[in-house]
Design a protein around this motif. Structure first.
Motif, mmCIF file in Angstrom:
data_model
loop_
_atom_site.group_PDB
_atom_site.id
_atom_site.type_symbol
_atom_site.label_atom_id
_atom_site.label_comp_id
_atom_site.label_asym_id
_atom_site.label_seq_id
_atom_site.Cartn_x
_atom_site.Cartn_y
_atom_site.Cartn_z
ATOM 1 N N UNK A 145 22.065 -60.528 -11.257
ATOM 2 C CA UNK A 145 21.251 -59.337 -11.020
ATOM 3 C C UNK A 145 19.987 -59.334 -11.889
ATOM 4 N N UNK A 146 20.078 -59.602 -13.209
ATOM 5 C CA UNK A 146 18.849 -59.645 -14.013
ATOM 6 C C UNK A 146 17.891 -60.746 -13.552
ATOM 7 N N UNK A 147 18.436 -61.915 -13.181
ATOM 8 C CA UNK A 147 17.588 -63.019 -12.731
ATOM 9 C C UNK A 147 16.821 -62.620 -11.466
ATOM 10 N N UNK A 155 10.684 -60.456 -9.419
ATOM 11 C CA UNK A 155 9.597 -59.518 -9.189
ATOM 12 C C UNK A 155 8.949 -59.639 -7.825
ATOM 13 N N UNK A 156 8.541 -60.805 -7.436
ATOM 14 C CA UNK A 156 7.819 -61.022 -6.185
ATOM 15 C C UNK A 156 8.798 -60.979 -5.009
ATOM 16 N N UNK A 180 17.355 -68.681 -15.637
ATOM 17 C CA UNK A 180 17.956 -67.399 -15.966
ATOM 18 C C UNK A 180 16.896 -66.311 -15.989
ATOM 19 N N UNK A 181 17.295 -65.167 -16.489
ATOM 20 C CA UNK A 181 16.408 -64.008 -16.490
ATOM 21 C C UNK A 181 15.104 -64.285 -17.237
ATOM 22 N N UNK A 182 15.191 -64.982 -18.364
ATOM 23 C CA UNK A 182 14.003 -65.223 -19.176
ATOM 24 C C UNK A 182 13.019 -66.166 -18.498
ATOM 25 N N UNK A 218 26.536 -59.142 -6.408
ATOM 26 C CA UNK A 218 26.100 -58.781 -7.760
ATOM 27 C C UNK A 218 24.638 -58.341 -7.809
ATOM 28 N N UNK A 219 23.774 -58.964 -7.030
ATOM 29 C CA UNK A 219 22.346 -58.693 -7.156
ATOM 30 C C UNK A 219 21.988 -57.376 -6.462
#
Length: 1512
Positions: free
Chosen positions: A851-853, A858-859, A807-809, A892-893
């Protein structure tokens, strides 16, 4: 009926409707009535034929009307003059057509067909019932109201007058109104029911396997309306029943499934709403059963209908006939079983029971062994079964009784196995009523048929049953019974003895079996008896006085079990302590382990082993798989927990440290118990944890302490543990949580324990968490091999929970740890779905990509990798759920467009001698040969399926960053699609459409308002408009054209100049191909092309530089030129709509004049050249009629503006060909002087002027002017100014060419120009005329001012009845006319004449305003330098004004009379100019007549001058 009434009735017939003869208003569904009136019959016919063709493509049933209602002969058929037989036949054909049309009514083709029928056959007047039947199912739509508005239903006695209220407001028919009218007007109810029968008849030849999709609309409308109406009516009367019954019977006999189902609904509503007569209910039930036997597909619906009918009607009124049909249904039992799971079927069972039982007794019938008998039905069935048997046995002989017994024994025993108590009660009650020995014998015979016959069996050596013999007071009888029982036990299975016995009987039987004499010398029998009675020790009820506990006590006290090794000593402790039972089934052998606490400690003497076993018991309740075939109830779980607590309390601290260690399963198992849904289990688990609260060395210490602090909340709410496990205090809890996670990832930890723990940890996330659990994910994914995917239910749930930790975390871990990314990608590719009730692992993994995931990754390289995997999955996956999941994920993303563009680029292969290949490729591309595609394909490979799927995802993608990055990749793909080699390999039309759609989406994202965008955002060179144009020209697919045109429309607003330079090939292509086709689709393509591109071009160039606007007008003129050139090849009925649509898009006020001039030029250079002799006049007349039709498609103001522009354009043309200009402008596009002859130029001018005169005089134009209210005086003034300017220019040409061969032409042209002036003047109402003329008086050209005064003089000379308002307007002219000092002499002379006429018309009633006129005229007369013609006009004006002013002229006499007398003294001038002389004498005469009493000072001079002029 009187003769007058007959005449009135005749006058009211449809054919006498005045609107049929009116051309101003025509009934229409698609068009405004006034617009419809301007359309000819061929247009409506073409529209109807087009609609019919489209309908035939949908449903071949319409083909038969091609030769009747839509034939060429129908164009000339007028039904109002046809015979009754012809009209009857026509009505039948129309009714059939409308019936078949009803399912498609909302489609555009259907409305086109109705439009033709209304126009030609007036169906809104002649066929109202059929038309309403066609549209009634759509009564809540606006189209329905549009049809109703066409009907003539104002008469209160009209059958459809109740719909009259909808016509004016135009609101749809409310459903409540429809239902109310349905049950209040039975005629309307009959109409709705008849709609169904008519539709069924119309589609009778199209039924396949009981289905006809076209009839679903009418069946749905019928069922919903009739059922709702029956529900709404307060009381269903006999009249309603009588009205519906024939249609219900027809429905039940129908072979259409939907019709039968709709009828079932109606019957159910009738049954619920009203209690019907017994005969009717019986008849309906029989018909329902018959329909079921014919249509087993509706067995569930039909049986449900019968149940509802029987449930709501009187009981016992249905006869036996229905039973026979019911028995013929093959799926009766299974269907009733299915219905019984959700509904009460007892009404039907109550009817079936007597007939079934009778059939069992009399023949080989079936019985209700598989159907649940609820309520008191089982008692009723048992009673009926017994009574029917007794009744039959009394009448039968012994042989037949034996046959009966043999036949019904299985049925009796099946019933007894399901309902033993009911049969026992029936037997007991029957025994009380027996009176004869024969009845007793029959009863014993019946008992012998049951499975419990043993307890009632008569012993051979006694006159009583086995049951009574065992309890007999004589010992000898009891011994005999025991011996008999022993024989039974050694020969038969014991279950026959124990299966259906009551508790008292069982206790007695157990005591008998425990007798040593029975088992003496027979060890096998002893073992068998022990195994048979062992299950009675298992308790499911903990009540102290329950039967189970009594039986268990009785069995535990037997000698057999007290000596058995498993149960040795149990009887001694049964009252001192409760015991725990654990059942283990293995290989069909039942082993009962019931042990005391001490027994556990004996067998499991090691504490770690003991608590491992207890941990197993604590957590096994959450096991979904039950691998041990063992059920651990909540009671057993609670008992085991309290046992654990008791044991823990007695353990030393060292042992407790071991039990609370990280490697021990105790704490994790207790946490599992805290998640139980049973409150007492959680309470017991908290109690056990209290025993571990002091173990500080445990890694779970802090966790246990926190849990104990929240014990009350956890006991109250099982979900509270998840909140407690959240890492609120990370430093304190982290070690405990990590230890739990380490436990979860161990292979030795049961899956059900891991699953429950992870559920408790569902809110604990992060990189450390995922890192710890990663081995478990890998291990479980390895089990998902395609050929051997073996998952326990708990393992499947566990993997689902593990995947949720992505997940996002935890997303950054995928960037840091390649192994983590690899595992996640493997999960994405795992398509295994071990259980149908669970989603596949692939779907679960896909759902983690939110979307948050995705943002947290980042990369961009990792994001690119995941995107690539998603697209690859989409290509090779055949699972629709997976495709849907990927679609949802991508939607969604938030994705950077550059990542998607990279995926769209072709896959590069390994290149050898790259420079040579590049050079070759460059050379080939320059040549644009087919080898280009081959060379490119060798180097770059486009995976078209993959590209297509990505493009499909992009269609609805909103969260796309830097969308402009997609443009180069999309145009690269579009270029590849257009390569010949690619087109040969596979059909890429759909791919082209997707690419074009994506490009359009990018344009809309970059420019939401459709305007230009900055070069910093996207450079113009990146948009290859040529490729888009090429798509239109090369493709044969309409959809491709549509997408390309939409894109061009968007690009026209963003890059107008670029589109301007590339747009003409499209319209050239249309003119040479599409416009020549006579079909609706081609017409739509033309309209869409025009609407898509041209408005955007015009909007983009508005307000720009003069050069850009001029370029745009030139291009638009070229486009109009294409349409005009193609016009001769366009079908006649489509010419006017095409040009009308073109002009509406371009703006008629701006470009209608261009169209008209191009049409004139076409006539001059093409049409008239091919015509000879008399044909020319006919051709001119035909073309002018068409041109007038084109002009009259637009508003009056737009037509007037176009005439002005035409005049202005004609002014720019040279007199002859020698004056040609070399620069190309819009003028050259319209008519190139250089390319045409001087004769063509003159013909063009004359035709233009002639047409304008013709248009201004046409009835249609005049009618539109009469109806128009927004014509401004400024427009009319400008028009007159331009006409006058043109007349002035032509007049000069007449003078210049007076002695040339073209003189006749110029004179004719001047005459036509004056004709235009007269037509415009005639169109002006008085108010507008006055304002326009006043405006013309201020024109800069003296000739225009003079012509305005001449027009005014003509109007003033018509002797019109002037009104006060007119003078108020006219008097403002006086100052204008008086300011004539600077004017030319001819203008001053005309102005004085205008003043004279004004004074004549208005002076007598309004003298004051004309006083300055007299003064000004006197000044002119007194001016010796004034021209004599002007002075003559001034004298006449003086005469008129003086005679009108009378006394008001007296103040001017002192200057007036000397001035007039002085003119008479100029003898030479008077004699040379007779008009001047007459004017002077007239002035003197009128002054003398008007003011005779005031001229005495001038009398002598007057007589002298007048007398001097009289010849002697």
């Amino acid at each position: 009926m009187t003769s007058l009434a007959h005449q009135l009735k005749r006058l009211a017939l449809p054919q006498n409707d005045s609107n049929l003869l009116s051309q101003r208003v025509v009934a229409s569904v698609l068009f405004d009535p006034k617009d419809a009136a301007s359309m000819d019959r061929s247009t409506f016919y073409a529209l109807g034929c087009t609609g019919l063709e489209e309908l035939m493509g949908i449903d071949p049933a319409f083909s038969e009307f091609q030769e009747t209602l839509f034939s060429q002969a129908s164009l000339t058929l007028e039904r109002s003059v046809q015979s009754k037989e012809v009209n009857k036949k026509l009505d039948k054909s129309i009714s059939l057509f409308l019936t078949r049309l009803s399912p498609y009514f909302l489609l555009k083709p259907a409305l086109k067909c109705i439009e033709w029928l209304i126009h030609r056959f007036h169906i809104q007047l002649y066929n109202q019932d059929s038309l309403i039947a066609c549209v009634l199912p759509y009564h809540e739509t606006k189209v329905f109201v549009r049809v109703i508005q066409l009907l003539k239903i104002e008469d209160p006695t009209h059958k459809w007058h109740w719909l009259h209220g909808l016509q004016k407001p135009g609101v749809p028919l409310a459903r409540g109104t429809l239902l109310t009218h349905c049950y209040k007007d039975l005629g309307f109810m009959d109409f709705i029911c008849s709609m169904v029968t008519d539709s069924v008849k119309a589609y009778s030849g199209f039924v396949r396997d009981g289905n006809c999709p076209q009839l679903r609309v009418i069946f749905s409308f019928y069922a919903s309306t009739i059922v709702s109406a029956l529900d709404a009516v307060e009381k269903i009367t006999n009249s309603i029943i009588a009205k519906l019954l024939p249609f219900v019977q027809l429905g039940l006999k129908s072979n259409l499934l939907d019709y039968v189902a709709a009828t079932y609904m109606v019957v159910c509503q009738m049954a619920v709403k009203v209690v019907m007569e017994a005969q009717l209910v019986d008849s309906l039930t029989v018909q329902l059963c018959k329909s079921l036997s014919r249509m087993p597909q509706l067995s569930r619906e039909g049986l449900s209908c019968i149940i509802v009918l029987l449930q709501n009607q009187k009981e016992g009124i249905v006869g036996p006939k229905a039973f026979g049909y019911l028995c013929a249904i093959p799926t009766l039992v299974s269907t009733l079983q299915s219905i019984a799971t959700v509904h009460d079927i007892s009404p039907l069972l109550r009817y079936l029971l007597p007939h079934l039982i009778h059939s069992v007794m009399t023949q080989d019938g079936w019985f209700l062994s598989d159907l649940p008998l609820s309520g008191n039905l089982e008692s009723t069935a048992a009673k009926m079964l017994l009574e029917e048997y007794v009744s039959c046995s009394i009448e039968l002989s012994s042989d037949r009784i034996s046959a009966l017994n043999q036949r019904i024994q299985s049925a009796v025993r099946q019933f007894e196995s399901r309902y033993p108590c009911a049969l026992d009660v029936a037997l007991e009650n029957h025994v009380k009523k027996m009176s004869s020995d024969h009845e007793k014998t029959v009863l014993h015979q019946f008992i012998s048929l049951t499975m419990s016959c043993g307890k009632y069996q008569i012993l051979p050596d006694s006159d009583t049953s086995l049951m009574l013999s065992l309890n007999h007071p004589l010992a000898s009888v009891r011994n005999m019974a025991v011996d008999y029982l022993k024989e039974i036990l050694t020969s038969e299975h014991l279950y026959l003895t124990f299966s259906l016995c009551r508790c008292s009987v069982l206790k007695e039987a157990v005591r008998v079996l425990d007798d040593p004499r029975i088992i003496e010398g027979n060890p096998d029998l002893k073992a068998q008896i022990s195994w048979e009675i062992l299950p009675f020790l298992v308790l499911t009820n903990a009540a102290p006085k329950c039967v189970e506990l009594q039986m268990a006590s009785c069995v535990a006290e037997t000698t057999l079990l007290s000596q058995h090794p498993l149960t040795h000593g149990w009887a001694k402790g049964k009252h001192s302590c409760c015991f725990t039972c654990l059942l283990i089934f293995e290989k069909r052998n039942l082993i009962l382990i019931s042990f005391w606490l001490c027994h556990l400690q004996v067998h499991l003497n090691e504490p770690t082993t003991l608590f491992k076993f207890l941990s197993l018991l604590w957590g096994y309740n959450s096991n979904l798989g039950d691998q041990l075939d063992c059920q651990v109830s909540a009671i057993l779980q609670t008992q085991a927990l309290y046992v654990g607590k008791a044991l823990l309390c007695n353990q030393p601290i060292k042992t407790r440290n071991v039990l609370a260690a990280g490697s021990s399963p105790v704490v994790p198992s207790l946490l599992v118990c805290l998640c139980s849904g049973v409150c007492e289990v959680r309470r017991a688990a908290i109690a056990v944890l209290h025993s571990l609260s002091g173990v500080v060395s445990s890694p779970y210490y802090l966790l246990v302490e926190n849990v104990l602090k929240s014990s009350e909340e956890i006991i109250a709410d099982p979900s509270y543990l998840s909140q407690e496990l959240l890492l609120k205090d990370k430093k304190k809890k982290l070690a405990s949580i990590e230890q739990l996670l380490q436990c979860v990832q161990l292979p030795c930890c049961p899956a059900y324990t891991c699953k429950t723990l992870l559920r408790a940890l569902q809110d604990v996330h992060g990189e450390p968490v995922l890192a710890i659990l990663l081995p478990a994910v890998e291990r479980l994914l390895e089990q998902c091999a395609p050929d051997s995917c073996t998952f326990l239910p708990d393992e499947a749930h566990l993997l689902q929970l593990l995947l949720s930790k992505f997940n996002e975390a935890s997303a950054p871990l995928l960037v840091k740890d390649p192994r983590c990314l690899e595992v996640f990608i493997r999960a994405l590719g795992t398509s295994a779905k071990p259980y149908p009730s669970m989603p596949g692992f692939q779907i679960i993994a896909l759902e983690q990509i939110t979307k948050p995931f995705f943002n947290a990754l980042g990369d961009e390289k990792i994001q690119q990798k995941i995107l690539s995997v998603l697209f690859d999955l989409l290509v090779g996956n055949k699972n629709p759920a997976c495709a849907q999941a990927i679609n949802s994920v991508f939607k969604a993303i938030a994705v950077d467009a550059e990542l998607v563009a990279n995926e769209l680029m072709p896959v590069e292969k390994q290149k050898v001698t790259a420079t040579v290949q590049q050079a070759r490729r460059s050379k080939m591309q320059t040549r644009k040969t087919q080898d280009t595609s081959r060379a490119v394909s060798e180097e770059n490979v486009v995976s078209w399926p993959r590209v297509t799927l990505i493009l499909e995802l992009l269609q609805h993608k909103k969260k796309l960053r830097r969308a402009e990055c997609l443009v180069p990749a999309l145009f690269n793909l579009l270029s590849r699609c257009l390569e010949p080699a690619a087109a040969e390999q596979e059909n890429l039309e759909y791919t082209k459409q997707l690419i074009l759609s994506c490009l359009l989406n990018v344009c809309q994202k970059l420019s939401p308002d459709g305007g230009p965008i900055s070069k910093d955002v996207l450079e113009e060179d990146k948009f290859n408009v040529e490729l888009v144009v090429q798509c239109v020209r090369m493709s044969d697919m309409p959809q491709t054209h549509h997408h390309a045109l939409l894109l061009l429309g968007a690009l026209a607003g963003i890059f107008p100049e670029k589109v301007l330079h590339n747009i003409m090939p499209i319209f050239t292509f249309m003119g040479s191909n599409i416009m020549r086709l006579d079909d609706t689709y081609s017409f739509q393509v033309i309209n869409k092309t025009v609407q898509a591109v041209i408005p955007a071009l015009i909007k983009a160039n508005e307000g720009g530089s003069a050069q850009s606007e001029g370029n745009m007008e030139t291009v638009v003129s070229h486009i109009v030129h294409v349409f005009v050139d193609a016009l001769p090849h366009v079908p006649e009925h489509r010419r006017l709509p095409i040009l009308s649509q073109l002009m509406n898009t371009l703006g008629p006020s701006r470009f209608l004049w261009v169209l008209m001039l191009l049409l004139f030029k076409q006539h001059v250079t093409q049409t008239s050249v091919s015509a000879t002799g008399a044909e020319k006049e006919a051709v001119v007349e035909r073309d002018q009629d068409f041109w007038i039709s084109v002009c009259c498609e637009f508003e009056v103001k737009e037509q007037l503006t176009s005439i002005i522009r035409i005049l202005q354009y004609l002014m720019t043309l040279p007199q002859d060909k020698e004056e040609v200009k070399k620069e190309e402008t819009v003028s050259d596009v319209i008519f190139s002087v250089e390319a045409n002859s001087g004769k063509d130029l003159r013909h063009f001018k004359f035709l233009s002027i002639s047409f304008m005169a013709q248009l201004l005089a046409s009835d249609r134009f005049v009618g539109k002017v009469a109806d128009c209210e927004d014509i401004t005086e400024s427009t009319l003034q400008t028009l007159l100014e331009e006409v006058l300017r043109y007349i002035h220019a032509v007049a000069r040409c007449v003078e210049d060419n007076a002695d040339k061969p073209t003189a006749k032409f110029w004179r004719a042209l001047l005459s036509k120009s004056y004709d235009i002036l007269d037509k415009v003047n005639a169109l002006l109402p008085m108010d507008s005329f006055i304002m326009v003329m006043r405006g013309l008086m201020g024109n800069q050209l003296a000739s225009v001012r003079r012509k305005a005064m001449e027009l005014l003089n003509n109007k003033l000379q018509q002797r019109t009845q002037w009104q006060m308002l007119h003078f108020i307007t006219y008097k403002h002219w006086l100052p204008i006319l008086l300011s004539i000092k600077e004017e030319l002499a001819i203008n001053r002379q005309t102005a004085l004449y205008s003043l004279k006429l004004l004074c004549r018309n208005f002076g007598s009633g309004h003298q004051e305003p004309f006083v300055p006129v007299l003064k000004k005229a006197v000044e002119l007369v007194a001016d010796k330098d004034e021209e004599k013609n002007v002075m003559g006009s001034a004298l006449l004006c003086v005469a008129e004004v003086t005679s009108t002013l009378k006394a008001l002229a007296i103040p001017q006499l002192h200057s007036l009379m000397p001035a007039v007398l002085d003119t008479l003294k100029e003898r030479k001038d008077l004699l040379n100019n007779e008009i001047y002389l007459l004017s002077a004498v007239t002035a003197l005469q009128r002054v003398s007549e008007t003011l005779p009493h005031f001229i005495s000072p001038y009398l002598e001079d007057t007589i002298s001058q007048v007398g001097f002029g009289i010849p002697v």
